[in-house]
Design a protein around this motif. Structure first.
Motif, PDB file in Angstrom:
ATOM      1  N   SER A 144      -4.036  -1.584   0.202  1.00 18.95           N
ATOM      2  CA  SER A 144      -2.947  -2.561   0.779  1.00 18.95           C
ATOM      3  C   SER A 144      -3.562  -4.038   1.029  1.00 18.95           C
ATOM      4  O   SER A 144      -4.836  -4.009   1.271  1.00 18.95           O
ATOM      5  N   LYS A 177      -4.967  -6.589   6.608  1.00 23.16           N
ATOM      6  CA  LYS A 177      -6.032  -6.193   6.039  1.00 23.16           C
ATOM      7  C   LYS A 177      -7.100  -7.139   5.528  1.00 23.16           C
ATOM      8  O   LYS A 177      -6.788  -8.480   5.684  1.00 23.16           O
ATOM      9  N   GLY A 187       0.969  -1.156   0.050  1.00 24.48           N
ATOM     10  CA  GLY A 187      -0.061   0.139  -0.075  1.00 24.48           C
ATOM     11  C   GLY A 187       0.777   1.323  -0.247  1.00 24.48           C
ATOM     12  O   GLY A 187       0.426   2.190  -0.656  1.00 24.48           O
ATOM     13  N   THR A 188       2.070   1.091   0.818  1.00 21.60           N
ATOM     14  CA  THR A 188       2.820   2.594   0.763  1.00 21.60           C
ATOM     15  C   THR A 188       3.356   2.786  -0.606  1.00 21.60           C
ATOM     16  O   THR A 188       3.354   3.834  -1.010  1.00 21.60           O
TER      17      THR A 188
HETATM   18  C1  PLP Z   1      -1.930  -0.363   5.668  1.00 21.69           C
HETATM   19  C2  PLP Z   1      -2.046   0.838   5.341  1.00 21.69           C
HETATM   20  C3  PLP Z   1      -1.188   1.628   4.762  1.00 21.69           C
HETATM   21  C4  PLP Z   1      -0.131   1.155   4.193  1.00 21.69           C
HETATM   22  O1  PLP Z   1      -0.089  -0.293   3.589  1.00 21.69           O
HETATM   23  P1  PLP Z   1       1.077  -1.187   3.607  1.00 21.69           P
HETATM   24  O2  PLP Z   1       0.759  -2.455   2.660  1.00 21.69           O
HETATM   25  O3  PLP Z   1       1.373  -1.681   4.922  1.00 21.69           O
HETATM   26  O4  PLP Z   1       2.287  -0.694   2.746  1.00 21.69           O
HETATM   27  C5  PLP Z   1      -1.420   2.993   4.390  1.00 21.69           C
HETATM   28  N1  PLP Z   1      -2.489   3.643   4.757  1.00 21.69           N
HETATM   29  C6  PLP Z   1      -3.356   3.011   5.499  1.00 21.69           C
HETATM   30  C7  PLP Z   1      -4.601   4.071   5.982  1.00 21.69           C
HETATM   31  C8  PLP Z   1      -3.294   1.764   5.845  1.00 21.69           C
HETATM   32  O5  PLP Z   1      -4.140   1.284   6.957  1.00 21.69           O
END
Ligand code: PLP
Length: 380
Positions: A160, A165, A39-40
Motif C-alpha cells: 500500500s 505508509k 493496497g486493498t
Molecule cells: C494499509 C494496509 C492495507 C490496505 O491498504 P490501502 O492502500 O489503505 O487499501 C492492507 N493491509 C495492511 C496491513 C495495511 O496496513
C-alpha cells in the motif's frame, strides 16, 4: 507538473506507472510488479489470481488492518484467524497447521509494523500442504527476511502507498510476484478483464478497474529517491529507542524474529504492563503520554471479534455459500486469546516519529520514565 501538462493522466497512454513498476520490482528483486489503485485492491486482485472464492478459507492474523480480512470476505471466503505471537505481534506460525481444513486455499500472513512474519515456518507449512502464500506487505517497504525483500518470498506480495505508509502517494498499491502467469491474471483482472494488449473492447475474464493513475506513479518515483535514507533514519532511531525502553520495567518492545534482517518500522510497538505503573490503565497512560507531547495509540482491537465479521457471516450471500453447520463450526474455532491480551497491552508510535532526531527518542523515553515515577498519583 509533467503529467499534468502532457495530458496523459491514465496509465494506458502514459509511461510513469510502467517506470515505477520497473523500478520497484528491481529494488525488491522481484520479476514483476503491477501497480494498482491501493493496497486493498492489491489484495483483492491477488486472491482473485489464485482463484480464492466462495466457500474457501484463508488463514489470516487477527492483528492487522481490516483491509486484510475485507479482501477475503469480498470473495465470499472465510478469514480463519491464527492467533498472534505475543512477543513479536506477528501471526503465530506454530499455530497455522492446526487451523488448516479441507477448505483452506491460501495463507495470508501480514508483516505487521513492517517487521517480518516468521517466513521460514510459514513457507514450510505452505509447501507441506501445497498452499499458496500472499504476503500482506502493506506496511513493509524495504523490510527483509534473511536478506530477501518482503513481498518476494511468497507467491504474491501486496503493498500500500496510502498516506500513512512509509512510501506515500496519497493512495496507491502494488503486487509483486515472480510468476508470469499470476502477474498476467492480476494485470487482466485489474483492467476490467482485458487481454494482454490491455486496450480495446475484448475481454478474457471478469475483472474490475483497479488501475493506478499517472499522477500517483509520478509521486511514487519521486518518493522513492528518499525511501532508503528515511528507512535508515527509522532503523537507527528504532534501535536507539529500543535500547532506552528495554531498561524501563513494564515496557516490552516488540521483538523481531532472528530471520528479520530488516524492519520497515512502519510502527514502533511495545507492550505496556500496568502492574509496573501502579495499576494505571493503558488508556490513562496514553493520555499522560499525549500530555507529555508524545502522541501514541492503543492500536488495533481484535479483528476476529469485529461486528462487521458477524454481520457479513449473517448476510444472504454468506448464508447461501456456507451451511449453518459450517458457520457454527467456524464460530467455535474463532478464538485468539493471546491476541485479545495483546490488544489490551499494545502501544504504538507512528513511523513519522522515527524520522525525528535522537533527542526526540530521548524525549519519548523520558516521558515514559516520568509517568512511571508519578504513576501512583496519576492512577489515584
Ligand atoms: C494499509 C494496509 C492495507 C490496505 O491498504 P490501502 O492502500 O489503505 O487499501 C492492507 N493491509 C495492511 C496491513 C495495511 O496496513
Amino acid at each position: 507538473m509533467e503529467v499534468l501538462r502532457n495530458g496523459r493522466w491514465n496509465r494506458l497512454g502514459g509511461s510513469y506507472a510502467k517506470r515505477f513498476e520497473e523500478t520497484w520490482a528491481r529494488m525488491l528483486g522481484a520479476r514483476h510488479c503491477l501497480a494498482v489503485a491501493n493496497g486493498t485492491s492489491a489484495l483483492i486482485a491477488s486472491l482473485n489470481a489464485l482463484g480464492v472464492g466462495p466457500g474457501d478459507e484463508v488463514l489470516v492474523p487477527p492483528y492487522t488492518f481490516v483491509a486484510t480480512i475485507n479482501a477475503v470476505l469480498i470473495q465470499h471466503a472465510l478469514p480463519v484467524f491464527v492467533d498472534t505471537d505475543l512477543e513479536t505481534f506477528q501471526m503465530d506460525a506454530g499455530k497455522i497447521e492446526a487451523a488448516i481444513t479441507p477448505r483452506t486455499r491460501c495463507i495470508l500472513p501480514v508483516h505487521m509494523a513492517g517487521s517480518a512474519a516468521d517466513m521460514d515456518r510459514i513457507l514450510a507449512v505452505a509447501r507441506k500442504h501445497k498452499l499458496p502464500v500472499i504476503e500482506d506487505a502493506c506496511q513493509a517497504h524495504l523490510g527483509e527476511w534473511r536478506g530477501r525483500k518482503l513481498s518476494t518470498l511468497g507467491d504474491l506480495g501486496c503493498f500500500s502507498f496510502q498516506a500513512s505508509k512509509n512510501l506515500n502517494s496519497g493512495e496507491g498499491g502494488a503486487i509483486l510476484t515472480n510468476s508470469d502467469e499470476l502477474v498476467e491474471i492480476c494485470n487482466s483482472f485489474h483492467n476490467n478483464g482485458r487481454g494482454k494488449s490491455g486496450m480495446g473492447f475484448s475481454y478474457v475474464r471478469n475483472g474490475a478497474n483497479l488501475r493506478i493513475t499517472e499522477f500517483q506513479a509520478a509521486l511514487l518515483l519521486e518518493q522513492l529517491t528518499r525511501l532508503e535514507e528515511q528507512s535508515r533514519s527509522r532503523e537507527d532511531n528504532a534501535a536507539y529507542l529500543t535500547s532506552q525502553l528495554r531498561e524501563i520495567p513494564g515496557i516490552s518492545p516488540a521483538r523481531l524474529y532472528d530471520g528479520c534482517t530488516r524492519s520497515a518500522w512502519h510502527l514502533y510497538m511495545f507492550r505496556y504492563d500496568k502492574t509496573r505503573f501502579a495499576g494505571m490503565p493503558r488508556e490513562r497512560f496514553l493520555k499522560a503520554m499525549a500530555a507529555e507531547g508524545i502522541p501514541c495509540s492503543g492500536g488495533y482491537s481484535p479483528l476476529n471479534k469485529e461486528p462487521l465479521l458477524q454481520a457479513t457471516l449473517q448476510s444472504r450471500a454468506f448464508q447461501r455459500v456456507f451451511p449453518a453447520r459450517e458457520i457454527a463450526d467456524y464460530q467455535a474455532r474463532n478464538t485468539c486469546p493471546v491476541n485479545d491480551r495483546l490488544c489490551q497491552e499494545a502501544v504504538w508510535l507512528t513511523q513519522t516519529m522515527l524520522l525525528g532526531a535522537r533527542q526526540d527518542m530521548d524525549q519519548i523515553a523520558q516521558a515514559i520514565r516520568k509517568i512511571q515515577t508519578h504513576a501512583g498519583l496519576l492512577s489515584a
